[in-house]
Scaffold this active site. Structure first.
Site, PDB file in Angstrom:
ATOM      1  N   HIS A 120      -1.574   7.236   3.918  1.00  0.00           N
ATOM      2  CA  HIS A 120      -0.305   6.760   4.623  1.00  0.00           C
ATOM      3  C   HIS A 120       0.648   8.004   4.298  1.00  0.00           C
ATOM      4  CE1 HIS A 120      -1.418   2.839   5.152  1.00  0.00           C
ATOM      5  NE2 HIS A 120      -1.667   2.401   3.925  1.00  0.00           N
ATOM      6  N   ALA A 153       0.753  -1.123   0.036  1.00  0.00           N
ATOM      7  CA  ALA A 153      -0.095   0.048  -0.060  1.00  0.00           C
ATOM      8  C   ALA A 153       0.885   1.331   0.086  1.00  0.00           C
ATOM      9  CB  ALA A 153      -0.925   0.079   1.460  1.00  0.00           C
ATOM     10  N   ASN A 159       0.391  -3.357   7.650  1.00  0.00           N
ATOM     11  CA  ASN A 159       1.485  -4.142   7.176  1.00  0.00           C
ATOM     12  C   ASN A 159       2.750  -3.399   6.807  1.00  0.00           C
ATOM     13  OD1 ASN A 159       0.887  -7.093   7.119  1.00  0.00           O
ATOM     14  ND2 ASN A 159      -0.883  -6.152   6.357  1.00  0.00           N
TER      15      ASN A 159
HETATM   16  N1  LIG Z   1       1.845  -5.498   2.422  1.00  0.00           N
HETATM   17  C1  LIG Z   1       0.564  -4.418   2.381  1.00  0.00           C
HETATM   18  O1  LIG Z   1       1.079  -3.243   1.961  1.00  0.00           O
HETATM   19  C2  LIG Z   1      -0.609  -5.006   2.503  1.00  0.00           C
HETATM   20  C3  LIG Z   1      -1.584  -4.470   1.927  1.00  0.00           C
HETATM   21  C4  LIG Z   1      -2.776  -4.661   2.100  1.00  0.00           C
HETATM   22  C5  LIG Z   1      -3.173  -5.762   2.599  1.00  0.00           C
HETATM   23  N2  LIG Z   1      -1.940  -6.523   3.267  1.00  0.00           N
HETATM   24  C6  LIG Z   1      -2.333  -7.862   3.744  1.00  0.00           C
HETATM   25  O2  LIG Z   1      -2.589  -8.859   2.818  1.00  0.00           O
HETATM   26  C7  LIG Z   1      -3.482 -10.019   3.185  1.00  0.00           C
HETATM   27  C8  LIG Z   1      -4.561 -10.273   2.331  1.00  0.00           C
HETATM   28  O3  LIG Z   1      -5.424  -9.234   2.223  1.00  0.00           O
HETATM   29  P1  LIG Z   1      -6.889  -8.951   1.647  1.00  0.00           P
HETATM   30  O4  LIG Z   1      -7.311  -7.704   1.760  1.00  0.00           O
HETATM   31  O5  LIG Z   1      -7.025 -10.051   0.332  1.00  0.00           O
HETATM   32  O6  LIG Z   1      -7.622 -10.151   2.695  1.00  0.00           O
HETATM   33  P2  LIG Z   1      -9.173 -10.861   2.609  1.00  0.00           P
HETATM   34  O7  LIG Z   1      -9.496 -11.033   3.893  1.00  0.00           O
HETATM   35  O8  LIG Z   1      -9.771 -10.074   1.582  1.00  0.00           O
HETATM   36  O9  LIG Z   1      -8.766 -12.374   1.850  1.00  0.00           O
HETATM   37  C9  LIG Z   1      -8.059 -13.455   2.542  1.00  0.00           C
HETATM   38  C10 LIG Z   1      -8.371 -14.677   1.812  1.00  0.00           C
HETATM   39  O10 LIG Z   1      -7.426 -15.717   2.767  1.00  0.00           O
HETATM   40  C11 LIG Z   1      -8.301 -16.755   2.827  1.00  0.00           C
HETATM   41  N3  LIG Z   1      -7.661 -17.753   3.657  1.00  0.00           N
HETATM   42  C12 LIG Z   1      -7.914 -17.853   5.045  1.00  0.00           C
HETATM   43  N4  LIG Z   1      -7.152 -19.064   5.492  1.00  0.00           N
HETATM   44  C13 LIG Z   1      -6.335 -19.593   4.460  1.00  0.00           C
HETATM   45  C14 LIG Z   1      -5.720 -20.744   4.199  1.00  0.00           C
HETATM   46  N5  LIG Z   1      -5.223 -21.431   5.217  1.00  0.00           N
HETATM   47  N6  LIG Z   1      -5.409 -21.101   3.060  1.00  0.00           N
HETATM   48  C15 LIG Z   1      -5.755 -20.234   1.957  1.00  0.00           C
HETATM   49  N7  LIG Z   1      -6.450 -19.112   1.844  1.00  0.00           N
HETATM   50  C16 LIG Z   1      -6.734 -18.673   3.121  1.00  0.00           C
HETATM   51  C17 LIG Z   1      -9.480 -16.218   3.414  1.00  0.00           C
HETATM   52  O11 LIG Z   1     -10.591 -17.243   3.133  1.00  0.00           O
HETATM   53  C18 LIG Z   1      -9.856 -15.273   2.378  1.00  0.00           C
HETATM   54  O12 LIG Z   1     -10.524 -15.404   1.304  1.00  0.00           O
HETATM   55  C19 LIG Z   1      -3.758  -9.369   4.596  1.00  0.00           C
HETATM   56  O13 LIG Z   1      -2.919 -10.219   5.700  1.00  0.00           O
HETATM   57  C20 LIG Z   1      -3.544  -8.080   4.611  1.00  0.00           C
HETATM   58  O14 LIG Z   1      -3.656  -7.403   5.676  1.00  0.00           O
HETATM   59  C21 LIG Z   1      -0.919  -6.200   2.952  1.00  0.00           C
END
Ligand SMILES: NC(=O)c1ccc[n+]([C@@H]2O[C@H](COP(=O)([O-])OP(=O)(O)OC[C@H]3O[C@@H](n4cnc5c(N)ncnc54)[C@H](O)[C@@H]3O)[C@@H](O)[C@H]2O)c1
Length: 278
Positions: free
Chosen positions: A230, A132, A200
């Site tokens: 941010h 992000a 994150n």
């Molecule tokens: N690095 C960054 O800047 C940044 C930015 C945004 C989000 N994120 C992170 O990225 C991650 C994903 O974000 P999102 O918005 O897509 O989340 P989301 O909640 O929309 O999707 C997560 C998915 O993972 C699935 N899941 C749960 N357990 C699982 C498993 N054991 N195996 C496979 N799939 C599984 C869930 O059912 C869900 O569909 C989060 O941890 C979020 O905080 C990071």
């Protein structure tokens, strides 16, 4: 003269078909990323993306353990910090490269060093997309000299902070917030524990700087914030960097900025081509 050999496509598996996983799958499947083949996914719940992949004969597994490891080059983790902790050792043990989105887990002092040690043995590479934010290249370059401080101020609508452990543990009533209010100030490890789905980026800055102690995080709840903001200020021997990102939230997950999925697509485009940015 060496024999000419064309680049083989990178074989990708996506773990987590939520907001980011779905955006990435759609980008790859619609031909916006050359050099990458989507060969598998993992998602334990039923969802439209899972159904679409199964219809297209792309296997979707309930558990990463069942992946056809010999057919994979790269795994994208798009789940949560706890799932990342569970799956990362297996991915790396299989010698497969790993793209990490739930970067907050890396501030757990035991997790990343053990993973990197394993990767040194198997040859896996671990990628951190810029997510992000951006300008991690500047932070990495700044860390070659001396960094004095890094301040991250994240402003989100209160609805994007619901269920965050810090909000619940501090008994903060998000519904009663009627104007801009600081709800957290502290170090990056406490920030990602308190807001595992929101900051994150605090972990990304810590990783790029190589020292989490230099990073100070503030989280602001603002009912008038139409976007996720941010603001990052880095001061050091190189000078000062100040940037402000006004990120549209993802249409499917208000806690996630749309830019996060785009940063993965940008990384995949790079991995699928000969061009590299440093
Ligand atoms: N690095 C960054 O800047 C940044 C930015 C945004 C989000 N994120 C992170 O990225 C991650 C994903 O974000 P999102 O918005 O897509 O989340 P989301 O909640 O929309 O999707 C997560 C998915 O993972 C699935 N899941 C749960 N357990 C699982 C498993 N054991 N195996 C496979 N799939 C599984 C869930 O059912 C869900 O569909 C989060 O941890 C979020 O905080 C990071």
């Amino acid at each position: 003269m060496p024999t000419m050999q064309s680049r083989a496509n990178v074989r990708l598996a996506v773990v987590g078909l939520g907001s980011i996983g779905t955006d990435v799958v759609n980008a790859v499947r619609s031909g916006h990323v050359t050099g990458i083949d989507l060969v598998a996914a993992a998602e334990p719940t039923t969802c439209p993306t899972r159904d679409e992949l199964l219809e297209a004969d792309i296997p979707v597994y309930e558990h990463v353990q069942d992946f056809p490891w010999h057919q994979l080059d790269l795994v994208l983790e798009a789940t949560s910090q706890s799932v990342l902790r569970e799956i990362a050792p297996q991915v790396v043990r299989e010698g497969v490269d790993l793209v990490i989105l739930s970067a907050g887990a890396t501030l757990d002092i035991e997790f990343l060093p053990a993973l990197l040690e394993l990767a040194d043995q198997t040859g896996s590479k671990i990628w951190f997309p810029s997510g992000a934010i951006g300008a991690l290249d500047v932070v990495r370059a700044a860390s070659v000299g001396d960094i004095e401080s890094i301040t991250l101020t994240t402003t989100k609508h209160p609805s994007a902070l619901t269920n965050a452990p810090h909000i619940e543990n501090s008994n903060i009533d998000l519904d009663s917030i009627s104007s801009r209010q600081e709800v957290f100030a502290g170090g990056p490890a406490a920030a990602v524990r308190g807001f595992p789905q929101n900051v994150n980026v605090a972990a990304l800055l810590s990783l790029a700087a190589g020292n989490p102690d230099q990073v100070h995080v503030r989280v602001i709840a603002d009912p008038n914030a139409p976007v996720n903001v941010h603001e990052i200020v880095v001061r050091g021997s190189f000078g000062t960097m100040a940037i402000r990102l006004e990120n549209e939230p993802s249409s499917t997950n208000p806690k996630t900025s749309a830019l996060a999925a785009q940063s993965v697509v940008a990384l995949l485009r790079q991995l699928g081509s000969a061009q590299r940015f440093g």
